[in-house]
Design a protein around this motif. Structure first.
Motif, PDB file in Angstrom:
ATOM      1  N   MET A 189       0.853  -1.180   0.000  1.00  0.00           N
ATOM      2  CA  MET A 189       0.000   0.000   0.000  1.00  0.00           C
ATOM      3  C   MET A 189       0.895   1.238   0.000  1.00  0.00           C
ATOM      4  SD  MET A 189      -2.941   1.138   2.745  1.00  0.00           S
ATOM      5  CE  MET A 189      -4.045  -0.198   2.279  1.00  0.00           C
ATOM      6  N   LYS A 190       0.612   2.172  -0.928  1.00  0.00           N
ATOM      7  CA  LYS A 190       1.426   3.376  -1.053  1.00  0.00           C
ATOM      8  C   LYS A 190       0.536   4.609  -1.093  1.00  0.00           C
ATOM      9  CE  LYS A 190       5.190   1.310  -3.739  1.00  0.00           C
ATOM     10  NZ  LYS A 190       5.998   1.421  -4.992  1.00  0.00           N
ATOM     11  N   THR A 191       0.992   5.665  -0.436  1.00  0.00           N
ATOM     12  CA  THR A 191       0.278   6.924  -0.555  1.00  0.00           C
ATOM     13  C   THR A 191       0.337   7.404  -2.001  1.00  0.00           C
ATOM     14  OG1 THR A 191       2.294   8.133   0.039  1.00  0.00           O
ATOM     15  CG2 THR A 191       0.752   7.637   1.813  1.00  0.00           C
ATOM     16  N   ARG A 192      -0.723   8.053  -2.447  1.00  0.00           N
ATOM     17  CA  ARG A 192      -0.769   8.542  -3.826  1.00  0.00           C
ATOM     18  C   ARG A 192       0.164   9.727  -4.037  1.00  0.00           C
ATOM     19  NH1 ARG A 192      -6.837   8.621  -4.136  1.00  0.00           N
ATOM     20  NH2 ARG A 192      -6.552  10.851  -4.500  1.00  0.00           N
ATOM     21  N   ARG A 193       0.482  10.446  -2.972  1.00  0.00           N
ATOM     22  CA  ARG A 193       1.325  11.637  -3.108  1.00  0.00           C
ATOM     23  C   ARG A 193       2.375  11.667  -2.002  1.00  0.00           C
ATOM     24  NH1 ARG A 193      -2.035  16.977  -3.313  1.00  0.00           N
ATOM     25  NH2 ARG A 193      -0.122  17.710  -4.309  1.00  0.00           N
ATOM     26  N   PHE A 194       3.517  12.282  -2.331  1.00  0.00           N
ATOM     27  CA  PHE A 194       4.573  12.598  -1.360  1.00  0.00           C
ATOM     28  C   PHE A 194       5.296  11.379  -0.794  1.00  0.00           C
ATOM     29  CE2 PHE A 194       1.310  16.020  -0.791  1.00  0.00           C
ATOM     30  CZ  PHE A 194       1.981  16.984  -1.522  1.00  0.00           C
ATOM     31  N   PRO A 197      -4.955   8.962   1.121  1.00  0.00           N
ATOM     32  CA  PRO A 197      -5.391   8.303  -0.116  1.00  0.00           C
ATOM     33  C   PRO A 197      -4.251   7.442  -0.657  1.00  0.00           C
ATOM     34  CG  PRO A 197      -6.055  10.600  -0.127  1.00  0.00           C
ATOM     35  CD  PRO A 197      -5.172  10.423   1.072  1.00  0.00           C
ATOM     36  N   ALA A 198      -4.561   6.200  -1.044  1.00  0.00           N
ATOM     37  CA  ALA A 198      -3.499   5.244  -1.342  1.00  0.00           C
ATOM     38  C   ALA A 198      -3.857   4.358  -2.525  1.00  0.00           C
ATOM     39  CB  ALA A 198      -3.219   4.383  -0.105  1.00  0.00           C
ATOM     40  N   ILE A 199      -2.831   3.657  -2.991  1.00  0.00           N
ATOM     41  CA  ILE A 199      -3.017   2.653  -4.036  1.00  0.00           C
ATOM     42  C   ILE A 199      -2.422   1.341  -3.539  1.00  0.00           C
ATOM     43  CG2 ILE A 199      -2.971   4.314  -5.931  1.00  0.00           C
ATOM     44  CD1 ILE A 199      -0.063   3.490  -6.434  1.00  0.00           C
TER      45      ILE A 199
END
Length: 213
Positions: free
Chosen positions: A1-6, A33-35
């Motif tokens: 799981m990764k944050t969409r930004r930063f 918010p994540a992907i």
């Protein structure tokens, strides 16, 4: 799981295994918010630094092989230990991507080598850490190339005159700054950051050897 930004260098990421709670993984990255990304089996990571000018001209640099430690790029080695065919395919893919996006400037494109396949891992619309070797092994670095591209100048040549290994200097490794310039064939670059922290990129060195391929 990764944050969409930063997110970068392993920050903003949470590894999910079978026993991991999805809620706990999300909480670990601050419920941003994540992907979700799947795991890919691959042999090594490479990258291509490409540039595109106002007139649509495209230039690409040779392909470095990248080694990471703790999610942070440690070294980029040029020439990569891949076949000429794989290197040519990677460069062609980079040309296709930067052209299809109608992008102007320098772009870093990371790829996984999996057998005979190349899988694009990241597209970074900027100068890229894995291209820092160009500062000392090429007449025109990725940084100058970017300025040439966005100013409408002709793109510079991407040929390299040496083999090179780029080493990132992390955290308090920068305290040993005086030792890095001992070799006459090592380019030393520090970023002027006021504070050294664990895993923080403080600079890099480019170790040059005669070109073999």
């Amino acid at each position: 799981m990764k944050t969409r930004r930063f997110g970068y260098d392993g920050k903003g990421q949470s590894k999910i295994a079978e026993e991991t709670s999805a809620a706990a993984a999300w909480a670990e990255i601050g419920k941003a918010p994540a992907i979700l990304e799947g795991f890919i089996s691959f042999d090594k990571e490479i990258s291509v630094i490409a540039a595109r000018g106002w007139d649509g001209a495209i230039e690409v640099y040779d392909v470095p092989e990248n080694h990471h430690e703790n999610h942070i790029l440690r070294t980029s080695t040029v020439a990569a230990s891949i076949s000429r065919a794989t290197a040519a395919k990677a460069r062609d893919m980079a040309k296709t991507i930067i052209g299809a996006l109608d992008y102007m400037g320098v772009m870093g494109i990371e790829m996984f080598v999996s057998g005979t396949k190349l899988i694009v891992n990241e597209i970074a619309p900027r100068d890229h850490n894995s291209g820092h070797w160009t500062q000392d092994a090429c007449v025109v670095s990725q940084f100058e190339q970017h300025i040439r591209a966005i100013c409408g100048w002709p793109l510079g040549g991407t040929e390299r005159h040496s083999n090179v290994v780029m080493h990132n200097i992390l955290g308090h490794e920068s305290d040993n700054w005086a030792a890095y310039g001992v070799s006459a064939h090592t380019g030393v670059h520090f970023y002027g950051k006021a504070e050294a922290r664990r895993g923080r990129k403080m600079g890099h060195i480019n170790v040059l050897t005669p070109r073999q391929g």
